[in-house]
Design a protein around this motif. Structure first.
Motif, short mmCIF file in Angstrom:
data_model
loop_
_atom_site.label_atom_id
_atom_site.label_comp_id
_atom_site.label_asym_id
_atom_site.label_seq_id
_atom_site.Cartn_x
_atom_site.Cartn_y
_atom_site.Cartn_z
N GLY A 192 16.32 49.41 -27.15
CA GLY A 192 15.61 50.66 -27.40
C GLY A 192 15.76 51.14 -28.84
N ILE A 193 15.72 52.45 -29.02
CA ILE A 193 15.84 53.05 -30.35
C ILE A 193 17.24 53.62 -30.52
CG2 ILE A 193 14.92 54.80 -31.93
CD1 ILE A 193 13.01 52.49 -31.31
N GLY A 194 17.87 53.28 -31.65
CA GLY A 194 19.23 53.74 -31.91
C GLY A 194 19.27 55.19 -32.34
N PRO A 195 20.48 55.75 -32.47
CA PRO A 195 20.63 57.15 -32.93
C PRO A 195 20.02 57.39 -34.30
CG PRO A 195 22.70 56.31 -32.02
CD PRO A 195 21.79 55.14 -32.14
N ASP A 196 19.88 56.33 -35.10
CA ASP A 196 19.29 56.47 -36.43
C ASP A 196 17.77 56.47 -36.39
OD1 ASP A 196 18.87 53.84 -35.73
OD2 ASP A 196 20.04 52.99 -37.40
N GLY A 197 17.19 56.37 -35.19
CA GLY A 197 15.74 56.38 -35.05
C GLY A 197 15.08 55.05 -35.30
N GLU A 198 15.86 54.00 -35.50
CA GLU A 198 15.32 52.67 -35.75
C GLU A 198 15.57 51.76 -34.55
OE1 GLU A 198 16.79 51.14 -39.40
OE2 GLU A 198 16.06 52.82 -40.61
#
Length: 458
Positions: free
Chosen positions: A390-396
């Motif tokens: 999915g998408i990491g905490p950094d939005g990537e």
């Protein structure tokens, strides 16, 4: 990720070499099993084996060396009419043999990697009992049979689908079981690398299990069975889930691509090469860790697995032009050929210069730095899975590679190559090593043995 060596396409790897060096000799391979109708799944009234029809071969169980399988695979059959499975579903990998399954087989479409820690109070006796249970379950599932009364039925309609279950021991296992004197020196912790950003919660572990299959439900079924059998003896430390391209998705067998879109695996050593066994598997005496005393003879025929979770910074990578991406790797993206010309299997010309006088393959290109000839001949058999969480905490995208590399000695395989990459690989700004583990994977069990028995009962 891409360590160059004399090239051969993946269809010249075990997938197209049924008699490849290092596989069991015909006399060692499992013989036909009981007729499918003799085994029933508890509560279901039908076994997975009864569903393993093979068109034109009903009533006989035989061994075939399939063009889509690198090791001996069984053409699973049924003695009564049934719906024939596809080639993907019916392919079976033997549990017993000189090496554990899951090393020489072609990369599977779905994988689960899990590390366990023994529970407090559990020691050598509990570990032996667990490995005995795990081996029994793995043998049944790899043959396409249910595990018994507790079978979930998740894979009831499927065949073995090239399922493999592989077991290994982390360095901490030996202290917890009173076997410190039997721990190989090859299992010493990997050195720290400057680019590492390791999460201890997703690294190492007493026990390691690799599950692979060409069907996602078959792989999940095996995962749940392994987790359930561990209850009371070991608890999950971490789990990683991966995937590869499905068999038959391309017009012909070819080297896989990673999530950066690069052909990845061209430089793998091949079983046809005379030094393949020496690079990948521990020799009969147990390797250098035995000190000539035979103390590590339990590792004969085994291998050491380096496991790394490598996140790919895809947003940054995809901003690069195609030409820049190719310069970073040193290979063409379209077909994996070196920038100096030819095809994927062409040896790169590391001395070739361009019109500007500079090397065509840059000094910091990934393929140049990782080439065996640039690292004293160091090589390893890489058999990775891609992952996407999915998408990491950094939005990537939290995506990349579950790197799995097999070698006879990681101090002479993974370590020297990674040290050199750590000092100046053009790919480094686009990847992040987030987890790491090293595991001793003993040789395959003989008939009547469980994995690790020669260590735990000697």
């Amino acid at each position: 990720m891409q360590h160059d060596r004399r090239r051969e396409r993946e269809n010249d790897h075990p997938r197209a070499q049924g008699a490849a060096k290092g596989l069991p000799e015909p006399s060692e391979r499992p013989t036909a099993e009981a007729r499918p109708g003799q085994e029933q799944a508890s509560g279901a009234g039908v076994s997975r084996r009864r569903l393993l029809g093979s068109a034109g071969a009903a009533g006989a169980a035989g061994l075939v060396l399939g063009g889509a399988g690198g090791a001996a695979v069984h053409a699973a059959t049924a003695s009564e009419p049934g719906t024939a499975l596809s080639t993907v579903g019916s392919s079976r990998v033997p549990f017993h043999g000189r090496h554990q399954a899951g090393i020489l087989q072609p990369m599977q479409a779905r994988g689960h990697l899990v590390a366990f820690d023994l529970v407090p109070g559990a020691g050598r006796r509990e570990a032996a009992a667990l490995l005995r249970r795990w081996s029994a379950v793995a043998e049944r599932l790899m043959a396409g049979r249910p595990v018994g009364g507790g079978d979930t039925g998740v894979a009831l309609d499927a065949g073995p689908s090239s399922l493999t279950v592989t077991f290994g021991f982390g360095a901490s296992f030996f202290g917890r079981t009173g076997l410190t004197g039997r721990r190989p020196v090859e299992l010493e912790p990997l050195p720290a690398f400057s680019a590492d950003r390791l999460d201890a919660r997703r690294s190492n572990g007493d026990l390691w299990v690799q599950i692979g299959a060409d069907d996602a439900l078959v792989a999940f079924h095996a995962l749940r069975a392994v987790q359930k059998e561990a209850a009371g003896a070991a608890k999950v430390r971490w789990q990683m889930n991966g995937f590869n391209r499905a068999p038959g998705a391309t017009a012909q067998p070819m080297t896989t691509r990673n999530l950066m879109g690069q052909v990845d695996g061209t430089g793998n050593p091949k079983p046809s090469e005379p030094d393949f066994d020496a690079r990948v598997f521990v020799p009969a005496g147990g390797g250098r860790g035995g000190g000539g005393s035979g103390a590590q003879a339990w590792m004969a025929g085994g291998s050491y697995a380096v496991v790394r979770r490598i996140r790919m910074l895809l947003d940054d990578w995809e901003k690069l032009s195609l030409a820049k991406q190719e310069q970073v790797i040193g290979r063409r993206k379209a077909d994996g050929a070196p920038l100096t010309g030819g095809t994927e299997t062409t040896e790169p010309d590391l001395e070739k210069a361009g019109a500007d006088g500079r090397p065509v393959i840059a000094a910091d290109a990934h393929s140049r730095i990782s080439a065996p000839e640039q690292n004293g001949g160091a090589a390893m058999l890489r058999r990775p899975f891609s992952y996407h969480d999915g998408i990491g905490p950094d939005g990537e995208p939290d995506a990349g590679l579950i790197f799995v590399a097999w070698q006879a000695d990681p101090r002479r395989g993974f370590v020297p190559v990674q040290r050199k990459l750590d000092r100046g690989d053009a790919l480094s700004p686009f990847i992040r090593h987030e987890a790491s583990g090293l595991y001793a994977v003993p040789g395959g069990p003989a008939e009547g043995e469980y994995v690790g028995q020669r260590l735990l009962e000697s």
